[in-house]
Design a protein around this motif. Structure first.
Motif, PDB file in Angstrom:
ATOM      1  N   THR A 107     -12.286 -28.293  53.088  1.00  0.00           N
ATOM      2  CA  THR A 107     -12.681 -26.961  52.624  1.00  0.00           C
ATOM      3  C   THR A 107     -12.714 -26.893  51.100  1.00  0.00           C
ATOM      4  O   THR A 107     -11.896 -27.514  50.423  1.00  0.00           O
ATOM      5  CB  THR A 107     -11.720 -25.888  53.160  1.00  0.00           C
ATOM      6  N   THR A 160     -12.997 -23.624  49.992  1.00  0.00           N
ATOM      7  CA  THR A 160     -12.714 -22.192  49.887  1.00  0.00           C
ATOM      8  C   THR A 160     -11.641 -21.932  48.830  1.00  0.00           C
ATOM      9  O   THR A 160     -10.519 -22.454  48.938  1.00  0.00           O
ATOM     10  CB  THR A 160     -12.245 -21.647  51.247  1.00  0.00           C
ATOM     11  N   ASP A 216      -7.930 -16.982  52.828  1.00  0.00           N
ATOM     12  CA  ASP A 216      -9.042 -17.465  53.651  1.00  0.00           C
ATOM     13  C   ASP A 216      -8.855 -18.938  54.001  1.00  0.00           C
ATOM     14  O   ASP A 216      -9.195 -19.385  55.105  1.00  0.00           O
ATOM     15  CB  ASP A 216     -10.370 -17.280  52.907  1.00  0.00           C
ATOM     16  N   ARG A 217      -8.331 -19.691  53.060  1.00  0.00           N
ATOM     17  CA  ARG A 217      -8.134 -21.124  53.309  1.00  0.00           C
ATOM     18  C   ARG A 217      -7.080 -21.335  54.392  1.00  0.00           C
ATOM     19  O   ARG A 217      -7.183 -22.249  55.211  1.00  0.00           O
ATOM     20  CB  ARG A 217      -7.713 -21.812  52.011  1.00  0.00           C
TER      21      ARG A 217
END
Length: 580
Positions: free
Chosen positions: A554, A556, A561-562
Motif C-alpha cells: 500500500t 495509502t 485508512d492504512r
C-alpha cells in the motif's frame, strides 16, 4: 521440496517413494534464477552453490544468441549447473532435518477419497474418517497396505498413479519426435569438438555418490525413460543437423568443456531415428551408430552409466486439484526438455502449494486459498508447455528437408531479435520464472473492510482496497534495516515459511496488532531504512507471502485508512485473527 514446506507449516507429512534407493541418474542439470531464489528464501542456497556452477545465461531453442540472465532483477542472475541427483539429495537431507520420513519402495496402486467434513486420520484400523483419503500402496515386500491421510499430493511423475486414480484428465499431444542421451564414463576428448560442430550437445555431469553402476545398455529405470518422464533439464534439445552448435563464446561455455571429471553427457536427435518411440530401449550400439552417422565418429563412448530416449509428448492436467488430491511437478505437466524448465517449474509448484495446504490442514486458511494453487500455477504450466512446443518446432523443422531453408531463415530472424535487449529480457524473464506474477485472488476483490469507530479496530464490512501493481509479483531481495537489528536482506526473513509484514512508514501499533491477531502466522518488522527502488517509491507497507510473492502493498498515506487495508490483507491471506 513440498515435504519440507509442509513441515515448516507444522504439518505431519510422510513421503512415499516408489524407488527403493535414491536416483543416481540426473535427468535435469540446471536450476534457473527463480529456483535459486527459492533456495535462498529457505536458507539453503549456500548448500547448492557449494556444489553448483553458475553460468550467466541459458538458451532458447538453442538459438545462437543466448538469454542473458545476468541482466535480470535478481541477486541470482545465472543458471546454476547442479545435477538433479544432487538437488534431490540436498532436499531429502533438509526434509529429514525437519523430521519428514522418506519411505522408499512404496508404490501407489489406488486411492479413494471422501471429500466431506474435515475428519482426522483414523488410527483404529478402520476406514478413514469423513474428509480423508485412503491410499493403497504396495510395499517393498510386495504386500498391500492402506495409508490414510487428510490430503494426498501426487508428485509421482508423468505417469502419475495418483493422477489416474483421482480421475484427473491429462489432455495434450502424443510424442512426434524423440532424442537420445547418454552419460559416459569413457569418451575420446579429441573427438568432442567434432561432435559439437555437428550440433551434438556435450555437458559434464557430476559423478554421483554410491556404488558405480547403471546398466551398460538400455535405460537405468524402465519407467523413467519414456515420453512422460524424459529429461527435464533442457540439455536434450539440440537436434543434430540443426544450427545449434556449441560455441567457445557461449554464455554457458562451461557446459561444453568436454570432460571435467565425473561423466560426460552426450545428447542428440538423429534425423534417421527421431520417430522411434520413446518406450523403445536405447542400446549402446544404437547410440554409437547415431554418433557415427551424424559426425563421423562415435567419440569413443564406453561404459555408459545411463542411456535414455525421450520424447516431446506434451500434456497439462485439466485441474491441479480434485477434492483432497492435488498434483505438482511432472504429475501436472510434461513437455519436451526445452530450456531446462521442467524441474524448475515443479519446484515452484511445491513452493506455491506447501504453505497453502498447511494453512488448510491447520484450520486457518481463508476461503479459496487452497483453490488458488490451481488458479495461480495452472497458467504457468500452460505457458511452459506452450513455449516448449514453440522451441521444439524451431528445432525440428531444420531436420525436415521441405522446411530446412525457411526454418533456417526463421532461426536467423529469432537470433537477431534476441539481440535486442528488451526482447532478450522478456524471454529471459519468462524462462527463468523471474517475471512470474500471480493475478489478484477472488477473495481480494470480494472482501470488504472498514474501521469500527467505537473501538478503532477494523472489521470486514467496508469497501475493499484495489490490488496495486505490486500484488502477485515476487518480492525483490532488498537490503533493509529493521528496528533494533543489523541490515539484512528481505529473503533472510523468509526461512521460517511464514508471512512477513514490512512496515516502511512507522506505525507504533502495527507489531502489537499483528502479534495479537496473527502472531503464529505473520512476523512483523518495522523498517527504519531500506534499499531504494523506484517501484517501491511511496510504498508504506508490504505483506510478503511465505513463497516470496507480494500479497499486498500500500501507498495509502493516512494511517487509519492504512490500518483498514492491512486488516483486510491479513484476513484475506492469513485468515481470521485469533480471538481472546
Amino acid at each position: 521440496m513440498l515435504g519440507t514446506e509442509l513441515a515448516l507449516g507444522g504439518v505431519r507429512v510422510q513421503i512415499l517413494e516408489r524407488r527403493t534407493e535414491a536416483q543416481r541418474n540426473s535427468r535435469a542439470l540446471t536450476l534457473h534464477p527463480r529456483s535459486v531464489e527459492l533456495m535462498d528464501q529457505r536458507g539453503l542456497v549456500e548448500r547448492f552453490l557449494a556444489r553448483g556452477r553458475p553460468v550467466p545465461g541459458w538458451h532458447y531453442a538453442r538459438l545462437d544468441t543466448w538469454l542473458d540472465f545476468s541482466a535480470l532483477d535478481t541477486r541470482h542472475g545465472y543458471t546454476l549447473l547442479h545435477d538433479q541427483a544432487r538437488t534431490e539429495h540436498l532436499l531429502t537431507e533438509r526434509a529429514r532435518e525437519l523430521g519428514v520420513p522418506v519411505r522408499r519402495g512404496y508404490e501407489v496402486v489406488g486411492l479413494r477419497q471422501d471429500t466431506g467434513g474435515d475428519g482426522e486420520e483414523d488410527r483404529g484400523g478402520g476406514r478413514a474418517a469423513a474428509g480423508g483419503v485412503e491410499v493403497d500402496v504396495r510395499g517393498p515386500g510386495g504386500g498391500l497396505r492402506t495409508v490414510r491421510a487428510r490430503y494426498v499430493v501426487g508428485c509421482d511423475g508423468g505417469r502419475s498413479a495418483v493422477r489416474r486414480a483421482a480421475g484427473i484428465a491429462f489432455p495434450g499431444t502424443d510424442e512426434t519426435l524423440t532424442g537420445v542421451l547418454g552419460d559416459f564414463a569413457v569418451v575420446d576428448p579429441a573427438a568432442l569438438d567434432r561432435a559439437r560442430a555437428h550440433g551434438v550437445l556435450i555437458a559434464p555431469v557430476e559423478a554421483t555418490e554410491g556404488p558405480a553402476g547403471g546398466p551398460a545398455e538400455g535405460p537405468a529405470d524402465g519407467k523413467a525413460d519414456g515420453p512422460a518422464e524424459g529429461p527435464a533439464d533442457g540439455k536434450a534439445d539440440g537436434p543434430a543437423g540443426a544450427p545449434v552448435h556449441a560455441r567457445t563464446d557461449d554464455p554457458a561455455g562451461s557446459l561444453t568443456d568436454g570432460r571435467s571429471g565425473g561423466l560426460t553427457r552426450i545428447v542428440l536427435v538423429d534425423p534417421r531415428r527421431m520417430r522411434t518411440p520413446a518406450a523403445e530401449p536405447l542400446t549402446l550400439e544404437e547410440f554409437r551408430t547415431s554418433l557415427t552417422e551424424i559426425c563421423g565418429t562415435d567419440c569413443g563412448v564406453a561404459q555408459p552409466r545411463w542411456l535414455s530416449r525421450f520424447g516431446n509428448a506434451t500434456r497439462l492436467a485439466a485441474s491441479y486439484r480434485a477434492g483432497r488430491v492435488l498434483l505438482a511437478g511432472d504429475a501436472a505437466h510434461i513437455h519436451f526438455p526445452a530450456a531446462g524448465q521442467g524441474l524448475n517449474t515443479g519446484l515452484q509448484d511445491a513452493m506455491n502449494l506447501g504453505w497453502k495446504l498447511a494453512a488448510e490442514i491447520n484450520g486457518w486458511a481463508p476461503p479459496g486459498l487452497l483453490d488458488s494453487y490451481h488458479t495461480e500455477r495452472h497458467p504457468v504450466g500452460r505457458a511452459v508447455t506452450e513455449n516448449t512446443e514453440v522451441q521444439t518446432l524451431l528445432m525440428e523443422l531444420t531436420l525436415l528437408p521441405p522446411y530446412q531453408r525457411p526454418a533456417a531463415a526463421l532461426r536467423t530472424l529469432m537470433t537477431e531479435l534476441l539481440g535486442i535487449e528488451e526482447v532478450n529480457r522478456r524471454l529471459a524473464g519468462r524462462i527463468s520464472a523471474i517475471d512470474t506474477a500471480y493475478p489478484p485472488t477472488t477473495a481480494e476483490t470480494d472482501t470488504e473492510t472498514e474501521t469500527d469507530t467505537e473501538t478503532d479496530t477494523e472489521t470486514d464490512t467496508g469497501p475493499a482496497p484495489v490490488p496495486g501493481p505490486l500484488t502477485g509479483r515476487r518480492m525483490p531481495d532488498i537490503t533493509l534495516t529493521a528496528a533494533g537489528s543489523e541490515a539484512v536482506r528481505a529473503y533472510e526473513l523468509l526461512p521460517p515459511g511464514r508471512f512477513v509484514l514490512l512496515d516502511l512508514a512507522g506505525d507504533e501499533r502495527l507489531r502489537q496488532t499483528v502479534t495479537e491477531g496473527w502472531g503464529s502466522r505473520v512476523t512483523a518488522h518495522t523498517v527504519t531504512r531500506h534499499e531504494h527502488r523506484t517501484d517501491l517509491d511511496g510504498v508504506r507497507e508490504i505483506l510478503i507471502r511465505p513463497d516470496g510473492h507480494i500479497a499486498w502493498a500500500t501507498r495509502t498515506p493516512a494511517l487509519p485508512d492504512r490500518r483498514i487495508e492491512r486488516h483486510h490483507a491479513l484476513t484475506t491471506w492469513a485468515g481470521a485473527p485469533a480471538r481472546g
